[in-house]
Design a protein around this motif. Sequence first.
Motif, PDB file in Angstrom:
ATOM      1  N   VAL A 296       0.714  -1.176   0.364  1.00 35.85           N
ATOM      2  CA  VAL A 296       0.164   0.358   0.195  1.00 35.85           C
ATOM      3  C   VAL A 296       1.121   1.301  -0.497  1.00 35.85           C
ATOM      4  O   VAL A 296       1.885   1.681   0.587  1.00 35.85           O
ATOM      5  N   PRO A 297       0.961   2.120  -0.882  1.00 38.91           N
ATOM      6  CA  PRO A 297       1.267   3.508  -0.891  1.00 38.91           C
ATOM      7  C   PRO A 297       1.267   4.389   0.662  1.00 38.91           C
ATOM      8  O   PRO A 297       0.106   4.054   1.064  1.00 38.91           O
ATOM      9  N   VAL A 298       2.320   5.165   1.256  1.00 40.72           N
ATOM     10  CA  VAL A 298       2.157   5.777   1.780  1.00 40.72           C
ATOM     11  C   VAL A 298       1.005   7.140   2.165  1.00 40.72           C
ATOM     12  O   VAL A 298       0.913   7.555   0.067  1.00 40.72           O
ATOM     13  N   GLN A 299       0.092   7.728   2.903  1.00 37.74           N
ATOM     14  CA  GLN A 299      -0.559   8.074   2.593  1.00 37.74           C
ATOM     15  C   GLN A 299      -0.127   9.717   1.983  1.00 37.74           C
ATOM     16  O   GLN A 299       0.701  10.281   2.230  1.00 37.74           O
ATOM     17  N   GLY A 300      -1.272  10.132   0.718  1.00 34.08           N
ATOM     18  CA  GLY A 300      -0.343  11.401   0.412  1.00 34.08           C
ATOM     19  C   GLY A 300       0.653  11.225  -0.620  1.00 34.08           C
ATOM     20  O   GLY A 300       1.045  12.202  -1.014  1.00 34.08           O
ATOM     21  N   SER A 301       0.752  10.114  -0.668  1.00 34.48           N
ATOM     22  CA  SER A 301       2.549   9.767  -1.720  1.00 34.48           C
ATOM     23  C   SER A 301       1.253  10.095  -3.294  1.00 34.48           C
ATOM     24  O   SER A 301       0.478   9.236  -3.521  1.00 34.48           O
ATOM     25  N   ALA A 302       2.367   9.910  -4.291  1.00 31.17           N
ATOM     26  CA  ALA A 302       1.895  10.328  -5.764  1.00 31.17           C
ATOM     27  C   ALA A 302       1.721   8.933  -6.068  1.00 31.17           C
ATOM     28  O   ALA A 302       0.896   9.365  -8.101  1.00 31.17           O
ATOM     29  N   VAL A 303       1.962   7.759  -5.930  1.00 32.41           N
ATOM     30  CA  VAL A 303       2.154   6.568  -6.295  1.00 32.41           C
ATOM     31  C   VAL A 303       0.798   5.887  -5.457  1.00 32.41           C
ATOM     32  O   VAL A 303       0.422   6.350  -5.548  1.00 32.41           O
ATOM     33  N   SER A 304       0.755   5.222  -7.097  1.00 32.06           N
ATOM     34  CA  SER A 304      -0.281   3.821  -6.611  1.00 32.06           C
ATOM     35  C   SER A 304      -0.314   2.710  -6.046  1.00 32.06           C
ATOM     36  O   SER A 304      -1.008   2.598  -5.626  1.00 32.06           O
ATOM     37  N   ILE A 305       0.914   2.206  -5.776  1.00 29.60           N
ATOM     38  CA  ILE A 305       1.181   1.410  -5.128  1.00 29.60           C
ATOM     39  C   ILE A 305       2.428   1.201  -3.989  1.00 29.60           C
ATOM     40  O   ILE A 305       3.392   2.420  -3.933  1.00 29.60           O
ATOM     41  N   GLY A 306       2.769   0.387  -3.441  1.00 27.89           N
ATOM     42  CA  GLY A 306       4.216   0.235  -1.654  1.00 27.89           C
ATOM     43  C   GLY A 306       5.199  -0.195  -2.978  1.00 27.89           C
ATOM     44  O   GLY A 306       5.183  -0.102  -4.126  1.00 27.89           O
ATOM     45  N   PRO A 307       6.085   0.304  -2.344  1.00 31.16           N
ATOM     46  CA  PRO A 307       7.470  -0.053  -2.295  1.00 31.16           C
ATOM     47  C   PRO A 307       7.852  -1.342  -3.056  1.00 31.16           C
ATOM     48  O   PRO A 307       8.275  -1.795  -3.960  1.00 31.16           O
ATOM     49  N   LEU A 308       6.923  -2.864  -2.534  1.00 29.48           N
ATOM     50  CA  LEU A 308       6.767  -3.919  -2.731  1.00 29.48           C
ATOM     51  C   LEU A 308       6.057  -4.719  -3.607  1.00 29.48           C
ATOM     52  O   LEU A 308       5.801  -5.804  -3.417  1.00 29.48           O
ATOM     53  N   TYR A 309       5.244  -3.806  -4.484  1.00 33.62           N
ATOM     54  CA  TYR A 309       4.088  -3.799  -4.692  1.00 33.62           C
ATOM     55  C   TYR A 309       4.767  -5.519  -5.789  1.00 33.62           C
ATOM     56  O   TYR A 309       3.469  -6.313  -5.483  1.00 33.62           O
ATOM     57  N   ASN A 310       5.060  -5.722  -6.693  1.00 35.89           N
ATOM     58  CA  ASN A 310       5.537  -6.655  -8.073  1.00 35.89           C
ATOM     59  C   ASN A 310       6.391  -7.665  -7.085  1.00 35.89           C
ATOM     60  O   ASN A 310       5.527  -8.500  -7.498  1.00 35.89           O
ATOM     61  N   GLU A 311       7.400  -7.475  -6.274  1.00 30.89           N
ATOM     62  CA  GLU A 311       7.796  -8.719  -5.252  1.00 30.89           C
ATOM     63  C   GLU A 311       7.388  -9.607  -5.019  1.00 30.89           C
ATOM     64  O   GLU A 311       6.617 -10.586  -4.811  1.00 30.89           O
ATOM     65  N   ARG A 312       5.624  -9.126  -4.111  1.00 27.56           N
ATOM     66  CA  ARG A 312       5.430  -9.588  -3.306  1.00 27.56           C
ATOM     67  C   ARG A 312       3.806 -10.766  -3.622  1.00 27.56           C
ATOM     68  O   ARG A 312       3.720 -11.763  -3.374  1.00 27.56           O
ATOM     69  N   LEU A 313       3.320  -9.496  -4.160  1.00 27.72           N
ATOM     70  CA  LEU A 313       2.183 -10.258  -5.305  1.00 27.72           C
ATOM     71  C   LEU A 313       2.962 -11.498  -6.921  1.00 27.72           C
ATOM     72  O   LEU A 313       2.715 -12.282  -6.564  1.00 27.72           O
TER      73      LEU A 313
END
Length: 200
Positions: A151-168
């Motif tokens: 999950v992206p940090v609140q207020g972040s410009a990105v739509s996914i968290g830092p390890l989105y692709n790795e963990r999924l």
Amino acid sequence: MAKPLEIALVVEDVLSLVLMEKVLAHTGRGYTVLRPLVERGVGNIRKSVPKYVSASRALPHVVLADLDQMRCAPLLRQQWGVAKLPDSMLFRVAVRESEAWVLADRAGFADFAGIPVIKVPAAPEALADPKQELVNLVRRSRNKRLAAELVPVQGSAVSIGPLYNERLGQFVRETWDVGAAMANSPSLERTFSRLQSFMA
């Protein structure tokens, strides 16, 4: 035993690549991906279609694109000029995006995300934004570490968290059940069916 079918595989992102590798393996046809091409966005795939068609005469190509906000797959095919293709090229569309395929294994995803299975949509292809839905489900997870990774940090410009692709990607490779997902995802089921007969 049938000779392994060597192909080039064209996808939009890393998650789509891992999903397609799992689906190819599930066909039991001995697919070997000689050229994995992660095009970083649907626009790049659309632009390169003529190149893939030409290259498929030397090495069969399997291309997966997300439907995104287009009305339906036949319309996308028509607009992209891929309604008719040589037998050496297979063009498939994930409705609406590959995250719907991930969510379609409802029990598997619920277990991974630490949420009740009832919370996972029964018809993920009907969602307007499957990626956002996936992120929102993980946001409510009991697994705080997983939430921090996806999950992206609140207020972040990105739509996914830092390890989105790795963990999924790890979930898909190790746990995601293609058969269970096909029961809830018509576009995945059609893709699997076409892969079983492609170049046969």
